[in-house]
Motif scaffolding. Structure first.
Motif, mmCIF file in Angstrom:
data_model
loop_
_atom_site.group_PDB
_atom_site.id
_atom_site.type_symbol
_atom_site.label_atom_id
_atom_site.label_comp_id
_atom_site.label_asym_id
_atom_site.label_seq_id
_atom_site.Cartn_x
_atom_site.Cartn_y
_atom_site.Cartn_z
ATOM 1 N N VAL A 150 38.024 59.715 48.220
ATOM 2 C CA VAL A 150 37.819 58.512 49.028
ATOM 3 C C VAL A 150 36.891 57.554 48.298
ATOM 4 C CG1 VAL A 150 36.910 57.645 51.225
ATOM 5 C CG2 VAL A 150 38.244 59.763 51.172
ATOM 6 N N GLU A 170 41.073 56.816 52.996
ATOM 7 C CA GLU A 170 41.211 58.064 53.747
ATOM 8 C C GLU A 170 42.254 58.947 53.075
ATOM 9 O OE1 GLU A 170 42.183 59.621 58.319
ATOM 10 O OE2 GLU A 170 42.293 57.477 57.801
ATOM 11 N N TYR A 181 47.594 59.380 51.066
ATOM 12 C CA TYR A 181 46.427 58.564 50.732
ATOM 13 C C TYR A 181 46.572 57.187 51.369
ATOM 14 C CZ TYR A 181 46.045 62.260 47.241
ATOM 15 O OH TYR A 181 45.975 63.495 46.615
#
Length: 360
Positions: A150, A170, A181
């Motif tokens: 992240v 995230e 992703y």
């Protein structure tokens, strides 16, 4: 060695000189030898042997037939200084083929264009592209995977031929264990993508790259496009990387323009849409490091596909595995790979091979 490339030889001439010496109380006459250097012009064959070797002479006999990927040498009819490759005119001179090289000639072809004369069919070669294992490897190196986390800046797929820079906000784990992703693009928008649709924003290391690697290329128009790595740097391509974009466009680039896909598929071709280009890449990767290439030189007239139709064009320049052509009708210019199925000669070659395989 002097600038005049002359050879120094010993002289047999002697110059006598009187000198009085006391030897046992009496005078004696002694002869003193004086060295004389005589310069003699060397024969031309000796001068050639003494000249420093040219770069091509530093390579082995098998390599020195051509600086290109062909073991054939053609007798030039005119100035071919802007090309390492050539096609035969009416006369041809064949060098000794190397063990790994093969050459094929298409059947004679007569032009159907009224404003041009018939062109001889070009030689199609299949030869070892490079001579070092690190120049031809197509096996993914066994290296630890780089971490994807992240807040990491990446290049992510927005549309098929358009990738953009963004940040991972995230990482989602699906029920089947697959990772997704979530990326917020720098320009605008967001997307949820798989690991084979994101690429590292940093420059890869040379040892991470191999023929067949899935990459994203920073193009001249500042766009990012998906591609497959087709050549590693070697003396044959002037130490550059060749990539095929997913729309079949070939481009020579330097290392800073490449971005390695984070989690590529086991078979990278599964990420390429079904098309003639996908078939071409499948055959290309299967044949590597012995791809089939046509031999052209500047000024050669041929047919190549443009907008779905075979059209007349002229070779303006040859650069390693690519030719720069200009189409006669609209003066459109572009680079085409010398093994591309867009070239009529290659299309005919593969059709003949297919017919032969069926008959066999």
């Amino acid at each position: 060695m002097s600038d005049s490339l002359c050879e120094s030889v010993d002289s047999t001439n002697e110059t006598p000189s009187k000198k009085t010496q006391l030897e046992d109380g009496s005078d004696s006459l002694s002869v003193i030898k004086k060295a004389v250097v005589v310069l003699t012009r060397l024969p031309e064959y000796k001068i050639s042997a003494l000249r420093p070797p040219t770069p091509q002479q530093f390579y082995s006999e098998d390599e020195s037939h051509s600086s290109s990927d062909s073991d054939m040498e053609w007798e030039p009819e005119g100035d071919s200084g802007d090309s390492d490759f050539s096609v035969p005119d009416n006369k041809q001179k064949t060098g000794k083929p190397t063990q790994n090289d093969t050459t094929k000639t298409l059947p004679p072809q007569t032009s159907t264009n009224n404003d041009s004369v018939s062109e001889p069919a070009p030689i199609i070669i299949s030869s070892a592209f490079a001579y070092c294992a690190n120049e031809i490897t197509k096996v993914r190196p066994n290296l630890p995977e780089e971490e994807v986390k992240v807040d990491m800046m990446v290049l992510a797929r927005k549309r098929h031929m358009r990738w953009q820079r963004g940040k991972i906000v995230e990482i989602i784990t699906r029920e089947d264990g697959r990772l997704k992703y979530k990326v917020n693009f720098v320009e605008k928008g967001k997307s949820l993508v798989s690991g084979h649709h994101i690429a590292f924003d940093t420059t890869p290391k040379l040892e991470q790259l191999y023929v067949g690697a899935r990459v994203v290329v920073n193009c001249q128009d500042e766009t990012f496009r998906p591609a497959i790595l087709a050549e590693l740097p070697s003396r044959k391509n002037r130490l550059r990387f060749l990539v095929f974009l997913d729309d079949h466009i070939p481009v020579y680039v330097g290392l800073p323009f490449l971005h390695l896909v984070c989690r590529p598929l086991e078979n990278v071709l599964d990420d390429v849409p079904d098309s003639p280009h996908k078939s071409f890449m499948s055959r290309y990767l299967r044949d590597w490091p012995n791809p089939h290439l046509t031999q052209y030189k500047a000024g050669y007239i041929l047919n190549a596909e443009l907008n779905g139709v075979q059209q007349r064009c002229e070779v303006q320049e040859v650069d390693s595995s690519l030719i720069h052509v200009v189409f006669k009708d609209n003066q459109h210019k572009e680079w085409i790979h010398r093994g591309s199925i867009r070239l009529e000669h290659m299309a005919r070659f593969w059709e003949l091979r297919r017919v032969q395989d069926v008959s066999d």
